[in-house]
Design an enzyme around this catalytic site. Structure first.
Site, PDB file in Angstrom:
ATOM      1  N   GLU A 145      56.435  41.475  35.222  1.00 47.51           N
ATOM      2  CA  GLU A 145      56.416  40.151  35.856  1.00 47.51           C
ATOM      3  C   GLU A 145      57.754  39.744  36.481  1.00 47.51           C
ATOM      4  OE1 GLU A 145      54.990  37.294  33.024  1.00 47.51           O
ATOM      5  OE2 GLU A 145      53.068  38.282  32.770  1.00 47.51           O
ATOM      6  N   GLU A 156      47.847  42.455  30.866  1.00 46.62           N
ATOM      7  CA  GLU A 156      47.916  41.298  29.966  1.00 46.62           C
ATOM      8  C   GLU A 156      46.822  40.328  30.341  1.00 46.62           C
ATOM      9  OE1 GLU A 156      51.610  39.083  29.702  1.00 46.62           O
ATOM     10  OE2 GLU A 156      52.777  40.930  29.599  1.00 46.62           O
TER      11      GLU A 156
HETATM   12  O1  IFM Z   1      54.245  35.829  26.501  1.00 41.62           O
HETATM   13  C1  IFM Z   1      54.161  36.065  27.858  1.00 41.62           C
HETATM   14  C2  IFM Z   1      54.569  37.484  28.181  1.00 41.62           C
HETATM   15  O2  IFM Z   1      55.842  37.763  27.737  1.00 41.62           O
HETATM   16  C3  IFM Z   1      54.528  37.705  29.667  1.00 41.62           C
HETATM   17  N1  IFM Z   1      53.271  37.299  30.226  1.00 41.62           N
HETATM   18  C4  IFM Z   1      52.743  36.022  29.860  1.00 41.62           C
HETATM   19  C5  IFM Z   1      52.757  35.857  28.364  1.00 41.62           C
HETATM   20  C6  IFM Z   1      52.189  34.476  27.970  1.00 41.62           C
HETATM   21  O3  IFM Z   1      52.969  33.475  28.530  1.00 41.62           O
END
Ligand code: IFM
Length: 465
Positions: A182, A367
């Site tokens: 990200e 994710e």
């Molecule tokens: O916890 C975070 C993660 O580190 C990166 N993506 C989003 C998640 C939730 O906010």
């Protein structure tokens, strides 16, 4: 992407619809990151990270929480691998803390830090769980931040050297690598709004940081091609952007929001160019980029990791720099504890959009998950989390919808295996499939974890009639 749903003709650009089932060999994993779960950030000679510093700066993290203990995974990795095994998952995505390997970011390698991940990888493989390694999930060594961090053009070389050491040590056993997690969040939260480490607030810094992060990504891919024998990709968080109305101002604002959050990262990596809207958004702060650098950024990657949480409904608003737009809330939608609208169809839309815009690159949902209120302690051996159960069902279903329309999705990773340190929210937001009692470190599988185990065991068939 900027339209409510792909126009009907968009499906024409996808390959022919395929069977409505998850392909054989689909990866069912859970994801975590080093600073969020490991604890003991300075153990065995590790160097501090920007997040260690940020969390120890009064006022930056809710309740003064830090990652000093977190889920104590550094001492409980074996137990956590057993947990993954009990859940029946066939993949685990984790990140490596750069400062455990190179305490000063560059220079002297710390064998004890590397040994921790070496043992973790072996443990996973013994349990038939495929390790998926993220090289950078936001915890830049503080010593490098002292030299400008991601603002320093040398950062790409620092990252490549670190990647080289880790790939050299683990690629004999790790078959899937990702460079950055990200990058948008690093630039936006860390350098524009200052809500994440290193806490800068600047209009000029984010474009420089973005470019250096992407240069670092490209440099690590080059290192990997020279050394590695498996696959490497990038992980981005995508949010499909929908206009709040069909007023031209809202539609244009939506295009800017999409360029800023989504295309700013994917276009340079997959098309070799930045979206033109970025010049409008950043004005004089948008630098020119050398063609050779864009070429180095756009080295072919083997797959794309997509993190999906929510959509953005966008309204033009001149008061919000630099986008001149803001995200509006619809009162009727369910929201998570982080305020994010639950919108499963956005996951299907965004996966289809990646396929339509960038072609047939293999995709992993690296994710997806939700923070909801869970009871502070487990009652007996149960934690009921009905909202997360519904979220999981709907989003795994949305992934299947994308697959059925011809998108090459090869895996899904729930965020997160464990309740953990949710950055500036500290421990107040629980995303885990497994509840963590932070006072005792007791782990208890939640109802969502039990459902996910069924999904993995049946390759998703338990969700389909
Ligand atoms: O916890 C975070 C993660 O580190 C990166 N993506 C989003 C998640 C939730 O906010």
């Amino acid at each position: 992407m900027t339209v409510p749903s792909p126009p009907s003709t968009a499906s024409d650009s996808l390959s022919a619809p395929v069977a409505r089932r998850f392909p054989d060999g689909f990866l069912w994993g859970a994801a975590t990151s080093a600073y969020q779960i490991e604890g003991s950030p300075l153990a065995d000679g590790a160097g501090p990270s920007t997040w260690h510093r940020f969390a120890h700066t009064p006022g930056m993290v809710r309740g003064g929480d830090t990652g000093d203990v977190a889920c104590d995974h550094y001492h409980r990795a074996e137990q956590d691998v057993r947990l993954l095994h009990t859940l029946g998952l066939n993949a685990y995505r984790f990140s490596i803390a750069w400062g455990r390997i190179f305490p000063a970011g560059v220079g002297r390698l710390n064998p004890a830090g590397l040994a921790f991940y070496d043992r973790l990888v072996d443990g996973l493989l013994r349990s038939n769980i495929q390790p998926v390694v993220t090289l950078f999930h936001w915890d830049l060594p503080a010593a490098l931040d002292d030299r400008g961090g991601w603002l320093n053009p040398d950062s790409a070389g620092w990252f490549a050297d670190y990647a080289q050491a880790v790939v050299r040590a683990l690629d004999d056993r790790v078959a899937m690598w990702t460079t950055l997690n990200e990058p948008w969040v690093v630039a936006d939260g860390g350098y524009l709004h200052g809500t994440l480490a290193p806490g800068h607030r600047s209009l000029y810094e984010p474009p420089l940081v973005t470019h250096n992060l992407l240069r670092a990504h490209g440099a690590a891919v080059d290192v990997y091609r020279a050394l590695g024998r498996h696959r490497i990709g990038l992980v981005v968080n995508l949010e499909p952007k929908y206009p709040a109305s069909d007023r031209p101002a809202d539609v244009e604002a939506t295009t800017r929001a999409d360029a800023y959050m989504n295309r700013q990262y994917l276009d340079p990596v997959l098309l070799g160019t930045y979206p033109t809207e970025l010049r409008t958004i950043f004005g004089a702060a948008w630098p020119d980029h050398a063609a050779a650098e864009l070429e180095a950024i756009s080295r072919p990657i083997d797959f794309l990791g997509v993190n999906y949480y929510t959509r953005g409904v966008t309204r033009a608003d001149r008061r919000h720099a630099p986008l001149r737009a803001r995200t509006v809330r619809s009162p009727r939608q369910t929201r998570t504890e982080t305020g994010w609208e639950v919108y499963p169809a956005g996951l299907t839309d965004v996966l289809r959009w990646v396929r339509a815009r960038y072609g047939a690159i293999p995709i992993y949902v690296t994710e997806n998950g939700a923070a909801f209120y869970d009871p502070p302690t487990a009652v007996g051996d149960r934690v009921e989390d009905p909202l997360r159960v519904a979220y999981l069902r709907a989003h795994v279903g949305a992934t299947l919808d994308a697959i059925a329309s011809g998108v090459d999705v090869r895996g899904y990773f729930a965020w997160s295996l464990l309740d953990n340190f949710e950055w500036s929210h500290g421990y107040s937001k629980r995303f885990g499939l497994v509840h963590v009692d932070f006072a005792t470190q007791r782990r208890t599988v939640k109802a969502s974890g039990a459902l996910y185990a069924d999904i993995a065991r049946t390759n998703g068939r338990c969700l389909t009639p």
